[in-house]
Design a protein around this motif. Structure first.
Motif, short mmCIF file in Angstrom:
data_model
loop_
_atom_site.label_atom_id
_atom_site.label_comp_id
_atom_site.label_asym_id
_atom_site.label_seq_id
_atom_site.Cartn_x
_atom_site.Cartn_y
_atom_site.Cartn_z
N LEU A 121 0.83 -1.20 0.00
CA LEU A 121 0.00 0.00 0.00
C LEU A 121 0.86 1.25 0.00
CD1 LEU A 121 -2.82 1.36 0.31
CD2 LEU A 121 -2.50 1.15 2.78
N LEU A 122 1.89 1.27 0.85
CA LEU A 122 2.74 2.46 0.99
C LEU A 122 3.70 2.62 -0.19
CD1 LEU A 122 3.53 2.36 4.81
CD2 LEU A 122 1.86 3.78 3.61
N GLN A 123 4.22 1.52 -0.70
CA GLN A 123 5.19 1.59 -1.78
C GLN A 123 4.53 1.75 -3.15
OE1 GLN A 123 7.89 -1.74 -1.53
NE2 GLN A 123 8.50 -1.25 0.56
N ASN A 124 3.48 0.97 -3.38
CA ASN A 124 2.84 0.96 -4.70
C ASN A 124 1.60 1.84 -4.77
OD1 ASN A 124 4.76 -1.04 -5.34
ND2 ASN A 124 3.38 -2.68 -4.73
N GLY A 125 1.08 2.24 -3.61
CA GLY A 125 -0.11 3.08 -3.59
C GLY A 125 -1.41 2.29 -3.49
N TYR A 126 -1.32 0.96 -3.54
CA TYR A 126 -2.53 0.13 -3.45
C TYR A 126 -2.14 -1.30 -3.09
CZ TYR A 126 -1.34 -2.24 -7.82
OH TYR A 126 -0.71 -3.01 -8.78
N CYS A 127 -3.13 -2.07 -2.68
CA CYS A 127 -2.95 -3.50 -2.46
C CYS A 127 -4.29 -4.19 -2.69
CB CYS A 127 -2.40 -3.80 -1.07
SG CYS A 127 -3.50 -3.35 0.30
N LYS A 128 -4.23 -5.47 -3.02
CA LYS A 128 -5.44 -6.25 -3.27
C LYS A 128 -5.64 -7.27 -2.16
CE LYS A 128 -6.40 -7.52 -7.49
NZ LYS A 128 -6.34 -8.06 -8.88
N PHE A 129 -6.90 -7.54 -1.86
CA PHE A 129 -7.26 -8.53 -0.85
C PHE A 129 -7.74 -9.81 -1.53
CE2 PHE A 129 -8.46 -4.98 2.40
CZ PHE A 129 -7.12 -4.73 2.61
N PRO A 130 -7.84 -10.90 -0.79
CA PRO A 130 -8.34 -12.16 -1.37
C PRO A 130 -9.78 -12.03 -1.87
CG PRO A 130 -7.23 -12.55 0.72
CD PRO A 130 -7.39 -11.06 0.60
N SER A 131 -10.15 -12.96 -2.72
CA SER A 131 -11.50 -12.95 -3.29
C SER A 131 -12.56 -13.15 -2.20
CB SER A 131 -11.64 -14.07 -4.32
OG SER A 131 -12.97 -14.18 -4.77
N LEU A 132 -13.65 -12.41 -2.35
CA LEU A 132 -14.78 -12.54 -1.42
C LEU A 132 -15.63 -13.78 -1.73
CD1 LEU A 132 -15.90 -8.81 -1.37
CD2 LEU A 132 -14.67 -10.01 0.45
N ASN A 133 -15.43 -14.35 -2.90
CA ASN A 133 -16.26 -15.48 -3.32
C ASN A 133 -16.11 -16.69 -2.41
OD1 ASN A 133 -17.54 -14.31 -5.54
ND2 ASN A 133 -15.83 -14.76 -6.90
N SER A 134 -15.00 -16.77 -1.70
CA SER A 134 -14.77 -17.93 -0.83
C SER A 134 -15.53 -17.82 0.49
CB SER A 134 -13.27 -18.07 -0.55
OG SER A 134 -12.77 -16.91 0.11
N LEU A 135 -16.09 -16.66 0.76
CA LEU A 135 -16.80 -16.47 2.02
C LEU A 135 -18.24 -16.94 1.89
CD1 LEU A 135 -15.46 -12.90 2.88
CD2 LEU A 135 -14.65 -15.09 3.77
N PRO A 136 -18.67 -17.84 2.75
CA PRO A 136 -20.01 -18.44 2.62
C PRO A 136 -21.15 -17.44 2.70
CG PRO A 136 -19.02 -18.99 4.75
CD PRO A 136 -17.94 -18.38 3.92
N ASN A 137 -20.99 -16.37 3.47
CA ASN A 137 -22.09 -15.42 3.65
C ASN A 137 -22.12 -14.32 2.60
OD1 ASN A 137 -23.08 -16.74 5.90
ND2 ASN A 137 -21.83 -15.54 7.32
N PHE A 138 -21.11 -14.27 1.74
CA PHE A 138 -21.03 -13.19 0.76
C PHE A 138 -22.23 -13.22 -0.20
CE2 PHE A 138 -19.10 -11.49 -3.31
CZ PHE A 138 -19.17 -10.15 -2.91
N LYS A 139 -22.63 -14.40 -0.63
CA LYS A 139 -23.77 -14.51 -1.55
C LYS A 139 -25.05 -13.98 -0.91
CE LYS A 139 -22.07 -18.43 -4.27
NZ LYS A 139 -22.35 -19.83 -4.69
N HIS A 140 -25.22 -14.23 0.37
CA HIS A 140 -26.43 -13.77 1.06
C HIS A 140 -26.44 -12.24 1.17
CE1 HIS A 140 -27.36 -17.90 2.00
NE2 HIS A 140 -26.22 -18.06 2.64
N ILE A 141 -25.28 -11.67 1.45
CA ILE A 141 -25.19 -10.21 1.54
C ILE A 141 -25.46 -9.59 0.18
CG2 ILE A 141 -23.66 -8.26 2.02
CD1 ILE A 141 -22.25 -10.01 4.09
N ARG A 142 -24.90 -10.17 -0.88
CA ARG A 142 -25.15 -9.67 -2.25
C ARG A 142 -26.65 -9.69 -2.55
NH1 ARG A 142 -22.41 -12.72 -6.73
NH2 ARG A 142 -22.99 -10.90 -7.94
N ARG A 143 -27.30 -10.78 -2.20
CA ARG A 143 -28.74 -10.90 -2.44
C ARG A 143 -29.50 -9.80 -1.73
NH1 ARG A 143 -31.09 -15.37 1.02
NH2 ARG A 143 -30.68 -13.64 2.46
N ASP A 144 -29.16 -9.55 -0.47
CA ASP A 144 -29.84 -8.53 0.31
C ASP A 144 -29.59 -7.13 -0.27
OD1 ASP A 144 -30.80 -10.50 1.96
OD2 ASP A 144 -29.30 -10.17 3.53
N ILE A 145 -28.40 -6.91 -0.80
CA ILE A 145 -28.10 -5.62 -1.42
C ILE A 145 -28.98 -5.41 -2.64
CG2 ILE A 145 -26.34 -4.34 -2.71
CD1 ILE A 145 -24.26 -5.47 -0.78
#
Length: 234
Positions: free
Chosen positions: A15-39
């Protein structure tokens, strides 16, 4: 555990050297689909909506405030010399529909130090050039608490508002394009990063939905950042 196999200190260095960083995919989280649906159920006709309910849901899901936020607080104080106490982040839901080209190439800097982009729904057809991809130029300017200079820089870079002009800018500065096809959130230095999105071609079959979390507002009470926010939320 979302950050269990993530070297957080290495992400901070990126983040400090390149100005950004990426996090792991949210698809692996079991509750992510439910939150997407509610959105989707909660959507209205607004492109930008200030809210925090679903942002908090996902931030809790990945334990962002416990695992990652303490590092950002430390950076804000030690590197950027921010004296103000930590305040709740400014959170926006951004929804762009197929054919809404007016949302494309709106080049800008954030008034906040850190910006976290959480992908919720991304158009799937990779053959379409304009499907709202994030275009960003990390570390294109340095952090200086000078509101007059901030306004001048914002005005100067607003002229880069189409493919040709962006291409010209990329010859001078590093340009990154992120489609979010893998649903990997990105954290970048909002104040220092020029960013925009491509337009949304009518050929897209899906809305593009992202949740934006902004941390540490650097603008004065009546600075350009707060004024633009008031206009956006009218």
């Amino acid at each position: 555990m979302y950050f269990e196999n993530v070297d957080i200190k290495n992400k901070i260095e990126q983040l400090l050297q390149n100005g950004y960083c990426k996090f792991p995919s949210l698809n692996s989280l079991p509750n992510f689909k439910h939150i997407r649906r509610d959105i989707f159920i909660s959507l209205d006709d607004k492109t930008y909506k200030e809210e925090n309910y679903f942002h908090k849901k996902i931030l809790q899901l990945i334990e962002f405030e416990e695992k990652f936020l303490p590092y950002l607080k430390k950076i804000a104080k030690e590197k950027f010399l921010i004296k103000q106490e930590y305040k709740k982040p400014y959170m926006i839901r951004r929804t762009v529909r197929p054919g809404e080209k007016f949302e494309g190439y709106r080049a800008h800097f954030d008034s906040h130090l850190f910006t976290l982009v959480i992908p919720i729904n991304i158009p799937e057809d990779k053959n379409i050039h304009n499907r709202g991809q994030l275009i960003f130029f990390p570390n294109i300017r340095t952090f200086k608490k000078n509101e007059f200079k901030n306004i001048l820089q914002k005005l100067y870079f607003k002229r880069f508002n189409n493919d040709d002009k962006i291409s010209q800018l990329s010859k001078k500065y590093l340009m990154k394009v992120e489609s979010f096809d893998e649903y990997e959130p990105i954290l970048f230095l909002g104040y220092s990063t020029l960013h925009m999105n491509r337009g949304m071609d009518i050929k897209n079959k899906n809305k593009r939905i992202t949740l934006l979390c902004h941390y540490y507002d650097t603008s004065p009470k009546y600075g350009i950042g707060n004024i633009l926010r008031l206009v956006r939320n009218r």
